[in-house]
Design an enzyme around this catalytic site. Structure first.
Site, PDB file in Angstrom:
ATOM      1  CE1 TYR A 232      -3.265   2.849   0.319  1.00  0.00           C
ATOM      2  CE2 TYR A 232      -2.759   2.999   2.667  1.00  0.00           C
ATOM      3  CZ  TYR A 232      -3.410   3.480   1.548  1.00  0.00           C
ATOM      4  OH  TYR A 232      -4.198   4.607   1.646  1.00  0.00           O
ATOM      5  CG  HIS A 368      -9.658   1.027  -3.847  1.00  0.00           C
ATOM      6  ND1 HIS A 368      -8.533   1.261  -4.607  1.00  0.00           N
ATOM      7  CD2 HIS A 368      -9.707   2.040  -2.946  1.00  0.00           C
ATOM      8  CE1 HIS A 368      -7.935   2.360  -4.185  1.00  0.00           C
ATOM      9  NE2 HIS A 368      -8.625   2.855  -3.175  1.00  0.00           N
TER      10      HIS A 368
END
Length: 377
Positions: A232, A368
């Site tokens: 991430y 997402h």
């Protein structure tokens, strides 16, 4: 991390698989957890109850309403895409609309499934934007497994604190190997997890650089044929306040980390990389050149540190002209005005073994969508 935690983490490294990589012998993340090395029977608070209620309410909670196999085409049923009247991701909304561009439709643009006797691994990656919130909103691990039958699930933005991890250890039944990394710099922020039914050879948390390893952004699993890095990457943030940190510090260090891994085995990077790398990857590029995730600096850094150093964007390799998004702002999914921020990047030496790199735009419990990779072994 306390010294006791640090020592416990180091015991996870098995054998001499990382002997050639000194940097991989360091455990930098201050709140990393190795789950699954010993199987422990824990309850799953709330999960079974949610799963039991999913069948009647799935269409309201981000999963498309299921139809019987008899009412689906054979291709759709094999690939897990039930028929829907509204599929906004199949509409080309990109403002540039170049003649060769087409809207990505996973129902029609994915290859046929591999034969059952082909040795392969399926990996899913998903920025969940808060795991606890998603579970409370109706996430059904059982349904996702039933649909995708994945081997490994990589999660980003779990937003979990160390004290909450045990509540989610058995989120996916029968996936005994789970690994969690939590932010200690800011609680309820960032965080990554990997849930696997395949036992890895070794696990590492972070880059091994303390100043980069306080936000739980990286988990690396070693398998027989490759390393899987769940990442991430930092968002440049409002006002681009972290832009310099991202492009001058994080990206180069992450690139060096990957190259060291590649000295031993190919690498697959999965995750939210927080950059729409080309104009095809964002619905309105001309208006977003100063927005985090599409600045010139971020795109140049992506090219310099990743693609120019041999990492292949597997989705773009398979679909060079497909407009597909993995992130949508508030109320923008229905109009398909999105960004492609989530990737599977693969070392050149393993990229040709990718059978399918795809998105699941109809799964909408997060801002997402999940993405998937089918890798022939």
């Amino acid at each position: 991390m306390t010294m006791a935690m640090h020592a416990a983490g180091l015991r996870m490294f098995r054998g001499s698989h990382l002997a050639a990589l000194p940097c991989l012998q360091r455990l930098g993340c201050a709140a990393a957890f190795a789950r699954g090395l010993t199987t422990v029977a824990y309850g799953r608070p709330g999960i079974k109850r949610i799963a039991a209620n999913m069948s009647s309410t799935s269409s309201q909670r981000g999963y498309p309403a299921q139809r019987s196999a008899a009412n689906m085409s054979s291709t759709s049923s094999q690939r897990g895409y039930p028929a829907r009247k509204s599929e906004p991701w199949t509409r080309l909304t990109h403002q540039e609309r170049r003649p060769q561009w087409v809207a990505y439709n996973p129902r029609t643009m994915r290859p046929p499934p591999l034969s059952t006797d082909t040795n392969s691994m399926k990996i899913l990656s998903w920025n969940v934007n808060g795991l606890q919130t998603m579970v409370q909103s109706g996430f059904s691990a059982d349904e996702l497994v039933g649909r995708e039958n994945f081997d490994v699930l990589c999660l980003q933005e779990t937003h979990l604190e160390e004290r909450n991890v045990d509540l989610f250890k058995n989120l996916v039944p029968e996936y005994d190997y789970t690994y969690w990394s939590c932010s200690v710099a800011r609680f309820g922020y960032s965080g990554t997890a990997v849930i696997s039914r395949v036992q890895p050879i070794s696990v590492q948390y972070g880059l091994g650089i303390p100043e980069h390893d306080q936000e739980g952004r990286l988990i690396t699993l070693e398998f027989d044929d490759f390393y899987l890095v769940n990442a991430y990457i930092p968002n440049s943030g409002r006002g681009l306040r972290r832009l310099n940190y991202r492009v001058d510090d994080w990206d180069p260090c992450f690139s060096d980390f990957i190259k060291k891994l590649e000295c031993s085995k190919p690498v697959i990077v999965a995750g939210d990389l927080n950059c729409a790398r080309e104009s095809i990857d964002i619905h309105n590029p001309q208006a977003k050149t100063e927005a985090a995730g599409f600045t010139i600096e971020e795109r140049e850094s992506f090219e310099e540190n990743f693609t120019s150093k041999g990492l292949i964007d597997t989705f773009r390799k398979q679909h060079p002209n497909a407009v597909a998004y993995t992130f949508w702002g508030e109320n923008q999914r229905i109009t398909n005005k999105g960004w492609r921020l989530d990737y599977f990047l693969a070392s050149e030496s393993i990229a040709d073994k990718v059978h399918d790199s795809y998105t699941l735009p109809d799964v909408s419990l997060s801002d997402h969508s999940p993405i998937g990779l089918v890798l022939k072994l």
